[in-house]
Design a protein around this motif. Structure first.
Motif, PDB file in Angstrom:
ATOM      1  N   TYR A 246      27.228  40.588  77.618  1.00  0.00           N
ATOM      2  CA  TYR A 246      28.013  39.595  76.897  1.00  0.00           C
ATOM      3  C   TYR A 246      27.846  39.813  75.394  1.00  0.00           C
ATOM      4  CZ  TYR A 246      23.927  36.926  75.381  1.00  0.00           C
ATOM      5  OH  TYR A 246      22.774  36.543  74.764  1.00  0.00           O
ATOM      6  N   CYS A 247      28.727  39.181  74.635  1.00  0.00           N
ATOM      7  CA  CYS A 247      28.694  39.305  73.179  1.00  0.00           C
ATOM      8  C   CYS A 247      28.041  38.055  72.602  1.00  0.00           C
ATOM      9  CB  CYS A 247      30.113  39.475  72.639  1.00  0.00           C
ATOM     10  SG  CYS A 247      30.211  39.583  70.840  1.00  0.00           S
ATOM     11  N   ASN A 307      23.309  42.121  76.198  1.00  0.00           N
ATOM     12  CA  ASN A 307      24.402  41.828  75.273  1.00  0.00           C
ATOM     13  C   ASN A 307      24.950  43.139  74.702  1.00  0.00           C
ATOM     14  OD1 ASN A 307      23.020  42.568  72.750  1.00  0.00           O
ATOM     15  ND2 ASN A 307      21.798  40.716  73.081  1.00  0.00           N
ATOM     16  N   THR A 308      26.165  43.048  74.226  1.00  0.00           N
ATOM     17  CA  THR A 308      26.838  44.230  73.684  1.00  0.00           C
ATOM     18  C   THR A 308      26.701  44.302  72.163  1.00  0.00           C
ATOM     19  OG1 THR A 308      28.932  42.997  73.652  1.00  0.00           O
ATOM     20  CG2 THR A 308      28.497  44.394  75.556  1.00  0.00           C
ATOM     21  N   ASP A 309      25.781  43.485  71.628  1.00  0.00           N
ATOM     22  CA  ASP A 309      25.485  43.626  70.207  1.00  0.00           C
ATOM     23  C   ASP A 309      24.838  44.989  69.978  1.00  0.00           C
ATOM     24  OD1 ASP A 309      26.377  41.102  70.082  1.00  0.00           O
ATOM     25  OD2 ASP A 309      24.438  40.164  69.759  1.00  0.00           O
ATOM     26  N   CYS A 376      32.619  43.984  70.739  1.00  0.00           N
ATOM     27  CA  CYS A 376      31.966  42.731  70.354  1.00  0.00           C
ATOM     28  C   CYS A 376      31.862  42.652  68.837  1.00  0.00           C
ATOM     29  CB  CYS A 376      30.577  42.670  70.989  1.00  0.00           C
ATOM     30  SG  CYS A 376      29.572  41.263  70.460  1.00  0.00           S
ATOM     31  N   ALA A 378      30.252  41.638  66.050  1.00  0.00           N
ATOM     32  CA  ALA A 378      28.954  41.083  65.650  1.00  0.00           C
ATOM     33  C   ALA A 378      28.508  41.721  64.345  1.00  0.00           C
ATOM     34  CB  ALA A 378      27.922  41.334  66.748  1.00  0.00           C
TER      35      ALA A 378
END
Length: 479
Positions: A246-247, A307-309, A376, A378
């Motif tokens: 998730y982002c 997470n896709t950070d 994402c 970020a």
């Protein structure tokens, strides 16, 4: 005379009878331009045709009215779906377009035609299925969790989510809709189980729901849920509302477990205080598990949340010393997709700096903001300070001479203890009083004049690093 009166009465009756007969029309059975009506917000136009005779019998104000039966073909409470304008239709055959009501649902609707001048009613059309698809997109059940479990002798409740996740168009938002539940018998076949918004399952299997649009093809169906009987050590699934990975820039994701009586959530093996609900919000990656109490038995679930950070690092310290006529090259290393770099000095963006490296030649407060522009969305930032370098002193001095000659005027100590190292510097007088204390030493003591009497004053110092061994000693102040 009596015969004449009788003749006159009969003649009038015949004239009246002929007038009545001539004022009648016959309307044919309506012919449908479709076999089923599967209406939606994007399409709701259907055609019907009929004939009538004779054309000459129509009154100037006549209107044709299309009436729709209920789903069982009954016209006890017909619905008017179209009315022609007065006198607008004068020739046969007639083609009329109409739209379905948005609450329509059933397999055996019929159409009939009425006229108003003269009054006449056609026979009803062939039966046809008709549904208005208010909601025609996939929806979620069971919080999109792919599994469920029940204890032996118990059951598991499946329900349509409302509202569900941010992208879920729950059909429960449309009160006129009804639903059917199915159980898979193979990857491509299934059997009907029950109607309703929920389903109580007490048999293992894979279940799903559909909005009831009868024989109309529809995209209004749910995800599949595999339900099993729980046994010792059995597991289920955890769903992440923002997906996995998730982002985190989109905010926390909601982790959801199956329906149960009680819960306890864990992160990386440690119990999360107060996390005892079916759902848990988090913005941190890690391994999450939950113990699930089903009443008469226990089960658990787990998810490796990612997470896709992106990850990034910079090659400079939080505080950096810069000698005269020297420069410092700060470089960012990042895994961001299509990264964007913005460099700032004293909170003002440096217009000419747009790469992952920047050559620094002046002191000040710097930061670089790294933004991932693909996928994402970020960002992260690295703040750091560049200041004039402290002298590289090898030993802690025990004598200073603050006489203003520019040599040994202040107590200059090794760089590992000065500003930026979070080292506590405390200086005591010979009487044990604190005369100086800081955790940001600038090599600047004494910063005021020291009074000399007959002897050179003696002071004591304590150097306490944030990590490392405490240093103690004396400082003699001479003229």
């Amino acid at each position: 005379m009596r015969n004449f009166s009788l003749f006159y009465a009969v003649a009038c009756f015949i004239l009246i009878l002929n007038g009545t007969v001539n004022a009648q029309i016959v309307i044919s059975k309506p012919s449908l331009g479709f076999t089923q009506a599967c209406a939606s917000p994007s399409f709701n136009t259907y055609n019907v045709s009929f004939s009538f005779s004779p054309e000459s019998a129509l009154g100037a104000s006549n209107q044709f009215i299309l009436e729709l039966s209920d789903g069982n073909g009954s016209f006890s409470n017909p619905i008017t779906v179209h009315t022609t304008a007065s006198g607008a239709v004068t020739t046969s055959p007639v083609n009329i377009s109409f739209s379905l009501p948005t609450t329509i649902a059933g397999e055996n609707f019929r159409i009939r035609v009425k006229s108003t001048n003269p009054t006449s009613i056609s026979s009803s059309s062939n039966a046809f299925p008709a549904y208005y698809k208010l909601q025609d997109t996939p929806f979620s059940i069971n919080n999109l969790i792919a599994s469920g479990a029940y204890c032996s002798g118990g059951s598991y409740l499946l329900s349509i989510d409302n509202p569900g996740g941010p992208s879920n168009d729950s059909p429960l938002n449309y009160p006129s809709l009804t639903f059917k539940w199915f159980k898979e018998t193979s990857p491509t076949t299934s059997v009907f189980v029950a109607d309703g918004e929920t389903l109580l399952v007490n048999q293992p299997g894979t279940y799903f729901a559909e909005t009831n649009y009868g024989s109309c093809t529809s995209n209004s169906f749910s995800n599949r849920v595999s339900v099993s009987e729980a046994s010792s050590g059995s597991t289920s699934n955890i769903n992440s509302s923002l997906g996995n990975p998730y982002c985190s820039a989109d905010g926390p994701t909601t982790l959801s477990a199956i329906n149960a009586d009680a819960y306890q959530w864990f992160k990386d093996g440690e119990a999360i205080s107060g996390a005892t609900s079916q759902m848990y919000d988090t913005n941190e990656s890690g391994t999450y598990t939950v113990n699930i109490d089903l009443g008469n038995c226990m089960t658990s679930a787990s998810i490796d949340l990612e997470n896709t950070d992106f990850t990034s690092s910079i090659n400079v310290e939080e505080i950096n010393n810069l000698n005269d006529n020297e420069s410092l090259i700060a470089t960012v290393t990042t895994s961001a997709n299509s990264p964007d770099f913005k460099w700032y000095l004293n909170d003002t963006m440096i217009s000419e700096a747009s790469g992952n490296s920047y050559q620094i030649t002046q002191t000040g407060s710097y930061k670089v903001v790294v933004t991932q522009t693909s996928g994402c969305n970020a960002e992260t930032e690295f703040p750091f300070i560049v200041r004039s370098a402290f002298p590289d002193v090898a030993e802690i001095p025990n004598v200073i001479s603050p006489n203003g000659d520019g040599t040994n005027d202040t107590w200059e100590i090794p760089q590992q203890y000065v500003s930026g190292t979070n080292t506590i510097i405390t200086i005591y007088s010979a009487q044990g009083n604190i005369v100086f204390s800081t955790n940001d030493y600038q090599n600047n003591w004494p910063d005021n004049n020291i009074e000399f009497q007959d002897i050179n004053p003696l002071y004591y110092y304590v150097i306490t690093p944030s990590n490392g061994k405490t240093k103690k000693g004396t400082i003699t102040v001479v003229k």
